[in-house]
Design an enzyme around this catalytic site. Structure first.
Site, PDB file in Angstrom:
ATOM      1  N   SER A   1       0.799  -1.229   0.000  1.00  0.00           N
ATOM      2  CA  SER A   1       0.000   0.000   0.000  1.00  0.00           C
ATOM      3  C   SER A   1       0.831   1.279   0.000  1.00  0.00           C
ATOM      4  CB  SER A   1      -0.959   0.015   1.193  1.00  0.00           C
ATOM      5  OG  SER A   1      -0.233   0.095   2.404  1.00  0.00           O
TER       6      SER A   1
ATOM      7  N   HIS B   1       1.057   4.261   6.870  1.00  0.00           N
ATOM      8  CA  HIS B   1       0.487   5.093   5.804  1.00  0.00           C
ATOM      9  C   HIS B   1       0.884   6.550   5.998  1.00  0.00           C
ATOM     10  CE1 HIS B   1      -2.927   2.202   4.344  1.00  0.00           C
ATOM     11  NE2 HIS B   1      -1.722   1.820   3.979  1.00  0.00           N
TER      12      HIS B   1
ATOM     13  N   ASP C   1      -8.074   6.084   4.399  1.00  0.00           N
ATOM     14  CA  ASP C   1      -8.128   4.904   5.275  1.00  0.00           C
ATOM     15  C   ASP C   1      -9.377   4.788   6.131  1.00  0.00           C
ATOM     16  OD1 ASP C   1      -5.677   4.079   4.350  1.00  0.00           O
ATOM     17  OD2 ASP C   1      -4.552   4.908   6.037  1.00  0.00           O
TER      18      ASP C   1
END
Length: 180
Positions: free
Chosen positions: A57, A96, A123
């Site tokens: 990701s 992230h 998210d």
């Protein structure tokens, strides 16, 4: 006559002493690793100073298997920073990028929104049910450096647990059977 008896006794006790010494050495290795980990926790201000990137990701910035080094300071979290966070009900932390920060002047707290660089959407779907923002309590640390691909060892051992037990057994056996 006493000299011969003492020599025989010392020969008999040598393997026992050697085995005990090897177990003590193994214990010292494990203790040293724990002490180093605890020291890193104190220095970095995070409960996990090192994490492995487990998914794609964050590509192309970070690849699956990269090791990230974390630090946590009291400085405000800013847009663009890469953070590692925990969500209630999830065991595995997520790596992230912060894409939005809304600071509340009255309380000094901030609402934080994250997104994987390689993901199309933010998210919010990953957060706990009913949660739309992260707070500082969810953030484990900020990425301050990385080591590419070294984390593949962890990924392989997680995906194939038998390899973990074989490796730990082999290392323990190596320490115990070493002569010096």
């Amino acid at each position: 006559m006493g000299f011969i008896g003492e020599t025989v006794d010392s020969i008999k006790s040598t393997p026992i002493r050697q085995t005990l010494s090897q177990f003590v050495t193994l214990g010292m290795i494990v203790s040293s690793a724990l002490i180093i980990w605890k020291a890193l926790m104190c220095i970095t201000g995070t409960e996990s100073p090192v994490v492995v990137v487990l998914s794609g990701s964050m590509e192309p910035g970070f690849q699956r298997g990269d090791i990230l080094f974390l630090h946590m300071s009291k400085d405000p979290i800013r847009t663009g920073e890469i953070v590692v966070f925990n969500i209630n009900g999830r065991d595995i932390p997520i790596v992230h990028r912060v894409i939005e920060v809304h600071e509340r002047r009255d309380t000094g707290e901030a609402d934080i929104l994250t997104k994987g660089d390689n993901n199309d959407m933010d998210d919010r779907a990953l957060y706990a049910y009913g949660q739309h923002w992260l707070q500082r309590k969810h953030i484990m640390g900020r990425a301050v450096g990385f080591l590419p691909y070294v984390g593949w060892v962890t990924i392989i051992m997680t995906e194939k647990p038998i390899l973990k037990y074989i490796l730990i057994g082999a290392l323990g056996l190596l320490v115990i059977t070493s002569k010096d």
